[in-house]
Design a protein around this motif. Structure first.
Motif, mmCIF file in Angstrom:
data_model
loop_
_atom_site.group_PDB
_atom_site.id
_atom_site.type_symbol
_atom_site.label_atom_id
_atom_site.label_comp_id
_atom_site.label_asym_id
_atom_site.label_seq_id
_atom_site.Cartn_x
_atom_site.Cartn_y
_atom_site.Cartn_z
ATOM 1 N N UNK A 202 43.988 40.443 33.907
ATOM 2 C CA UNK A 202 43.961 41.351 32.762
ATOM 3 C C UNK A 202 42.826 42.347 32.937
ATOM 4 N N UNK A 203 43.104 43.602 32.654
ATOM 5 C CA UNK A 203 42.068 44.635 32.725
ATOM 6 C C UNK A 203 41.186 44.532 31.486
ATOM 7 N N UNK A 204 39.972 44.040 31.652
ATOM 8 C CA UNK A 204 39.047 43.866 30.535
ATOM 9 C C UNK A 204 37.681 44.414 30.903
ATOM 10 N N UNK A 205 36.983 44.907 29.895
ATOM 11 C CA UNK A 205 35.614 45.369 30.112
ATOM 12 C C UNK A 205 34.616 44.248 29.862
ATOM 13 N N UNK A 206 35.015 43.253 29.055
ATOM 14 C CA UNK A 206 34.122 42.116 28.813
ATOM 15 C C UNK A 206 34.321 41.052 29.893
ATOM 16 N N UNK A 207 33.317 40.220 30.096
ATOM 17 C CA UNK A 207 33.341 39.248 31.187
ATOM 18 C C UNK A 207 34.013 37.943 30.746
ATOM 19 N N UNK A 208 35.320 38.045 30.531
ATOM 20 C CA UNK A 208 36.106 36.873 30.159
ATOM 21 C C UNK A 208 37.083 36.521 31.275
ATOM 22 N N UNK B 230 37.628 37.359 41.945
ATOM 23 C CA UNK B 230 37.028 36.922 40.688
ATOM 24 C C UNK B 230 36.338 38.100 40.004
ATOM 25 N N UNK B 231 36.798 38.404 38.802
ATOM 26 C CA UNK B 231 36.236 39.535 38.048
ATOM 27 C C UNK B 231 36.674 39.418 36.599
ATOM 28 N N UNK B 232 36.256 40.362 35.789
ATOM 29 C CA UNK B 232 36.663 40.360 34.381
ATOM 30 C C UNK B 232 38.187 40.266 34.281
ATOM 31 N N UNK B 233 38.677 39.333 33.472
ATOM 32 C CA UNK B 233 40.116 39.199 33.267
ATOM 33 C C UNK B 233 40.837 38.335 34.272
ATOM 34 N N UNK B 234 40.097 37.659 35.153
ATOM 35 C CA UNK B 234 40.741 36.798 36.150
ATOM 36 C C UNK B 234 41.368 35.558 35.515
ATOM 37 N N UNK B 235 42.443 35.094 36.140
ATOM 38 C CA UNK B 235 43.102 33.847 35.752
ATOM 39 C C UNK B 235 42.984 32.894 36.930
ATOM 40 N N UNK B 236 42.342 31.745 36.691
ATOM 41 C CA UNK B 236 42.027 30.783 37.752
ATOM 42 C C UNK B 236 43.032 29.642 37.743
ATOM 43 N N UNK B 237 43.594 29.351 38.911
ATOM 44 C CA UNK B 237 44.588 28.285 39.051
ATOM 45 C C UNK B 237 43.961 26.982 39.528
ATOM 46 N N UNK B 238 44.156 25.921 38.739
ATOM 47 C CA UNK B 238 43.790 24.560 39.133
ATOM 48 C C UNK B 238 44.957 23.631 38.787
ATOM 49 N N UNK B 239 44.821 22.363 39.168
ATOM 50 C CA UNK B 239 45.848 21.371 38.877
ATOM 51 C C UNK B 239 45.190 20.115 38.322
ATOM 52 N N UNK B 240 45.766 19.565 37.270
ATOM 53 C CA UNK B 240 45.151 18.383 36.662
ATOM 54 C C UNK B 240 45.291 17.150 37.550
ATOM 55 N N UNK B 241 46.236 17.178 38.488
ATOM 56 C CA UNK B 241 46.477 16.008 39.318
ATOM 57 C C UNK B 241 45.967 16.116 40.747
ATOM 58 N N UNK B 242 45.261 17.208 41.087
ATOM 59 C CA UNK B 242 44.736 17.350 42.443
ATOM 60 C C UNK B 242 43.565 16.377 42.663
ATOM 61 N N UNK B 243 43.372 15.981 43.899
ATOM 62 C CA UNK B 243 42.466 14.886 44.238
ATOM 63 C C UNK B 243 41.016 15.120 43.821
ATOM 64 N N UNK C 180 55.429 35.159 27.656
ATOM 65 C CA UNK C 180 54.774 35.968 28.679
ATOM 66 C C UNK C 180 54.678 35.109 29.937
ATOM 67 N N UNK C 181 54.991 35.704 31.086
ATOM 68 C CA UNK C 181 54.927 34.969 32.352
ATOM 69 C C UNK C 181 53.554 35.180 32.978
ATOM 70 N N UNK C 182 52.895 34.063 33.296
ATOM 71 C CA UNK C 182 51.495 34.087 33.731
ATOM 72 C C UNK C 182 51.364 33.553 35.161
ATOM 73 N N UNK C 183 50.751 34.330 36.022
ATOM 74 C CA UNK C 183 50.425 33.866 37.372
ATOM 75 C C UNK C 183 48.912 33.628 37.458
ATOM 76 N N UNK C 184 48.297 34.047 38.524
ATOM 77 C CA UNK C 184 46.852 33.896 38.720
ATOM 78 C C UNK C 184 46.406 34.863 39.804
ATOM 79 N N UNK C 185 45.129 35.207 39.790
ATOM 80 C CA UNK C 185 44.574 36.008 40.882
ATOM 81 C C UNK C 185 43.459 35.269 41.615
ATOM 82 N N UNK C 186 43.082 34.088 41.094
ATOM 83 C CA UNK C 186 42.087 33.243 41.767
ATOM 84 C C UNK C 186 42.683 31.848 41.919
ATOM 85 N N UNK C 187 43.006 31.488 43.135
ATOM 86 C CA UNK C 187 43.566 30.170 43.430
ATOM 87 C C UNK C 187 42.439 29.266 43.930
#
Length: 260
Positions: free
Chosen positions: A54-60, A204-217, A175-182
């Motif tokens: 997401x294009x954001x000016x705040x650091x979220x 990694x920058x303002x508006x990044x979506x980080x991908x993790x998995x609850x079941x990864x080792x 809304x369909x959501x992907x990620x830019x930080x795996x």
């Protein structure tokens, strides 16, 4: 050349000129009338795009967890998120929802986003529009029955999508959501690898979506330090529902969401 031939030649020239001029005017009008901002579409190719960031000016930024297989670490992950007083987004399959209903309730009760990860974790680009909608609505109804909440965030399994998938999701209220930080936690490279991959990720920058998995080792073991590192960089971690823009927005050709 006689007069009749001259007239025929002149008429042909005029017709050709009219055709060329009309074509030019149509192209010019198209350039002027086509909007520079296309809602949900790639304006250069017409390909439907999910939201990668997401294009954001705040650091979220947003921290997301795909929940499709294991469940041993969910409680620990929730404890770590609570310790840091942050909310995340969990994308859950129908099978996971059905198998772990108490954990679904725990995620909801803690105030995290409940996201849809399809019913059976299929490659949805191979499905018809009707089949895509069915894959979406089955887990939707399960979560609604369990928690009373209506989901509206969808992550396609394997990150696999096409125009049909995106449109089916939109028609289903998602809304369909992907990620830019795996985080690459699914590759089981270890704790340090997950932390370094996220904290030092080139995207990694303002508006990044980080991908993790609850079941990864190693995810639960890396999570605390990873969150601390993000905070030290000045990032506020919010759920996807607070990161993305709703209503009128458009996408660039990299899947970055802009508010109109």
């Amino acid at each position: 050349m006689n007069i009749e031939e001259e007239k025929a030649k002149l008429a042909k020239f005029i017709k050709t000129g009219i055709v060329v001029l009309s074509t030019f005017l149509l192209i010019a009008a198209g350039i002027y009338l086509v909007p520079k901002e296309i809602t949900v579409s790639n304006s250069s190719s017409g390909k439907e795009l999910p939201i990668y960031c997401v294009n954001r000016t705040d650091k979220k930024v947003s921290l997301t967890f795909d929940a499709a297989w294991g469940n041993d670490d969910t409680a620990t992950i929730l404890d770590i998120l609570k310790k840091h007083d942050i909310k995340a987004t969990f994308f859950m399959t129908g099978g996971w929802i059905e198998k772990y209903p108490e954990d679904v309730k725990a995620i909801a009760d803690a105030g995290h986003d409940l996201g849809n990860h399809s019913e059976k974790h299929k490659h949805m680009s191979q499905l018809s529009k009707e089949e895509c909608i069915e894959e979406l609505m089955k887990p939707h109804e399960k979560v609604k029955k369990l928690t009373g909440k209506e989901m509206n965030l969808f992550r396609p399994p394997y990150g696999d999508y096409n125009n049909t998938v995106i449109r089916a999701a939109r028609e289903s209220g998602y809304d369909t959501i992907q990620w830019d930080v795996d985080s690459l936690d699914w590759k089981d490279y270890g704790v340090d690898s997950i932390i370094n991959t996220v904290i030092n990720h080139k995207h990694l920058s303002n508006g990044s979506i980080i991908l993790c998995h609850n079941g990864a080792k190693y995810t639960k073991d890396a999570l605390d330090t990873m969150i601390t590192g993000l905070k030290e960089k000045g990032y506020e971690i919010v759920p996807v529902s607070e990161l993305v823009y709703t209503g009128s927005y458009y996408m660039d050709n990299e899947g970055r969401q802009f508010k109109k």
